[in-house]
Design a protein around this motif. Structure first.
Motif, mmCIF file in Angstrom:
data_model
loop_
_atom_site.group_PDB
_atom_site.id
_atom_site.type_symbol
_atom_site.label_atom_id
_atom_site.label_comp_id
_atom_site.label_asym_id
_atom_site.label_seq_id
_atom_site.Cartn_x
_atom_site.Cartn_y
_atom_site.Cartn_z
ATOM 1 N N HIS A 8 33.032 41.518 46.034
ATOM 2 C CA HIS A 8 33.330 41.303 44.620
ATOM 3 C C HIS A 8 32.660 42.359 43.736
ATOM 4 O O HIS A 8 31.772 43.097 44.157
ATOM 5 C CB HIS A 8 32.894 39.906 44.196
ATOM 6 N N GLY A 12 30.033 39.635 38.653
ATOM 7 C CA GLY A 12 31.147 38.935 39.268
ATOM 8 C C GLY A 12 30.655 38.088 40.416
ATOM 9 O O GLY A 12 29.455 37.942 40.648
ATOM 10 N N GLU A 16 36.156 35.474 41.823
ATOM 11 C CA GLU A 16 37.218 36.406 41.438
ATOM 12 C C GLU A 16 38.463 36.236 42.313
ATOM 13 O O GLU A 16 39.584 36.519 41.876
ATOM 14 C CB GLU A 16 36.738 37.850 41.564
ATOM 15 N N SER A 67 35.574 47.383 42.254
ATOM 16 C CA SER A 67 34.602 47.877 41.279
ATOM 17 C C SER A 67 33.293 48.260 41.975
ATOM 18 O O SER A 67 33.310 49.085 42.879
ATOM 19 C CB SER A 67 34.412 46.814 40.182
ATOM 20 N N ASP A 151 44.746 44.322 31.023
ATOM 21 C CA ASP A 151 43.520 43.541 30.865
ATOM 22 C C ASP A 151 43.419 42.938 29.460
ATOM 23 O O ASP A 151 42.847 41.861 29.282
ATOM 24 C CB ASP A 151 42.284 44.402 31.131
ATOM 25 N N LEU A 164 36.484 34.028 35.082
ATOM 26 C CA LEU A 164 35.544 35.127 34.816
ATOM 27 C C LEU A 164 34.234 34.628 34.220
ATOM 28 O O LEU A 164 33.162 35.133 34.582
ATOM 29 C CB LEU A 164 36.194 36.153 33.899
ATOM 30 N N ASP A 209 42.364 52.030 32.965
ATOM 31 C CA ASP A 209 41.054 51.424 33.236
ATOM 32 C C ASP A 209 39.990 52.005 32.309
ATOM 33 O O ASP A 209 39.796 53.233 32.271
ATOM 34 C CB ASP A 209 40.653 51.663 34.698
ATOM 35 N N HIS A 238 41.387 47.298 34.812
ATOM 36 C CA HIS A 238 40.407 47.007 35.855
ATOM 37 C C HIS A 238 40.802 45.768 36.663
ATOM 38 O O HIS A 238 41.128 45.870 37.853
ATOM 39 C CB HIS A 238 39.039 46.821 35.190
ATOM 40 N N TYR A 239 40.806 44.610 36.011
ATOM 41 C CA TYR A 239 41.122 43.374 36.725
ATOM 42 C C TYR A 239 42.609 43.257 37.031
ATOM 43 O O TYR A 239 42.990 42.667 38.058
ATOM 44 C CB TYR A 239 40.644 42.169 35.916
ATOM 45 N N SER A 240 43.442 43.777 36.178
ATOM 46 C CA SER A 240 44.881 43.715 36.458
ATOM 47 C C SER A 240 45.227 44.535 37.696
ATOM 48 O O SER A 240 46.149 44.184 38.440
ATOM 49 C CB SER A 240 45.688 44.185 35.245
ATOM 50 N N LEU A 242 43.157 44.829 40.272
ATOM 51 C CA LEU A 242 42.744 43.940 41.362
ATOM 52 C C LEU A 242 43.860 42.967 41.705
ATOM 53 O O LEU A 242 44.214 42.780 42.883
ATOM 54 C CB LEU A 242 41.483 43.171 40.945
#
Length: 253
Positions: A8, A12, A16, A67, A151, A164, A209, A238-240, A242
């Protein structure tokens, strides 16, 4: 499918994974915030490699890192080079010495503090921990203040916020020992630390990002372009990234 370990991000937690589509039942996803806090970073990454060997004594492996977890995945891969690991690094944080990245990173001041002033960094994480426990939505909004691409929409989702804020509370609100261990190890990584890592590597990065600039993936790929494939996801951050990458990674043989 190869057995897989997933690392992760920071701040975090394995929570996640709740953002992702169904994952393999035997996925190894250690909570680095709580796991073996007494160990130094070097000894802890040794421990992770040993645990993977214990779970899967032979055969190939897939190591997935998100990350800061991408840095951890590379450290573990160095220790498992005899096991033919395949790496998928999502929104990876590359060694800071590979480029002038800090001014482009939303968390740049935090990484700079972790690198240059250990005591001030400890005080900062203590303060962030208080906010993570007492006002988690405020902390999330601060962290996503510069969010771009997909994001920016994700952070308005109630389910995304629930996952989150819980993950950040586990990371920052419960002592932050594992968080500080990872970040201090990361910021001290020599730029050539992973240059000789011979494992095949796929680097997944969102073009929008703001946490880890795309140049980080490009710098990692340039160290061994024959073995390192770059996948740039237009409109993702970033998370999108992932979430978009996970379905393809875990559907692959």
């Amino acid at each position: 499918m190869r057995p897989a370990a997933c690392f992760h991000g920071q701040p975090g937690a394995p929570l996640e994974l709740g953002l992702l589509p169904p994952l393999p039942a035997d996925l190894f996803a250690p909570d680095r915030n709580r796991d073996r806090p007494e160990l130094s970073a070097e000894r802890y990454y040794d421990h992770l490699a040993q645990e993977i060997r214990r779970r899967w004594p032979d055969g190939g492996l897939r190591l997935v890192g998100f990350s800061i977890g991408a840095f951890v995945a590379c450290e573990v891969a160095l220790r498992l080079s005899d096991r033919d690991p395949a790496l998928d690094l999502i929104s990876p944080a590359a060694p800071l010495g590979l480029g002038d990245f800090l001014p482009q990173m939303a968390g740049g001041p935090v990484f700079r503090l972790a690198r240059d002033n250990a005591m001030a960094f400890r005080v900062l994480t203590w303060a962030q921990g208080l906010v993570a426990r007492g006002a988690p939505d405020l902390l999330l909004d601060q962290l996503f203040a510069s969010a771009a691409g997909e994001d920016a929409g994700l952070v308005r989702s109630a389910e995304f916020r629930r996952i989150l804020t819980s993950a950040m509370n586990q990371s920052l609100g419960q002592g932050a020992v594992g968080y500080r261990r990872d970040l201090r190890a990361y910021v001290r990584t020599p730029p050539d630390r992973f240059a000789g890592l011979g494992a095949p590597m796929t680097l997944w990065h969102g073009a929008a990002d703001t946490w880890a600039p795309l140049g980080m993936t490009q710098a990692l790929a340039a160290q061994d372009p024959g073995r390192r494939q770059v996948r740039v996801l237009t409109g993702q951050s970033h998370y999108s990234t992932l979430m978009a990458a996970a379905g393809e990674i875990f559907a692959a043989p």
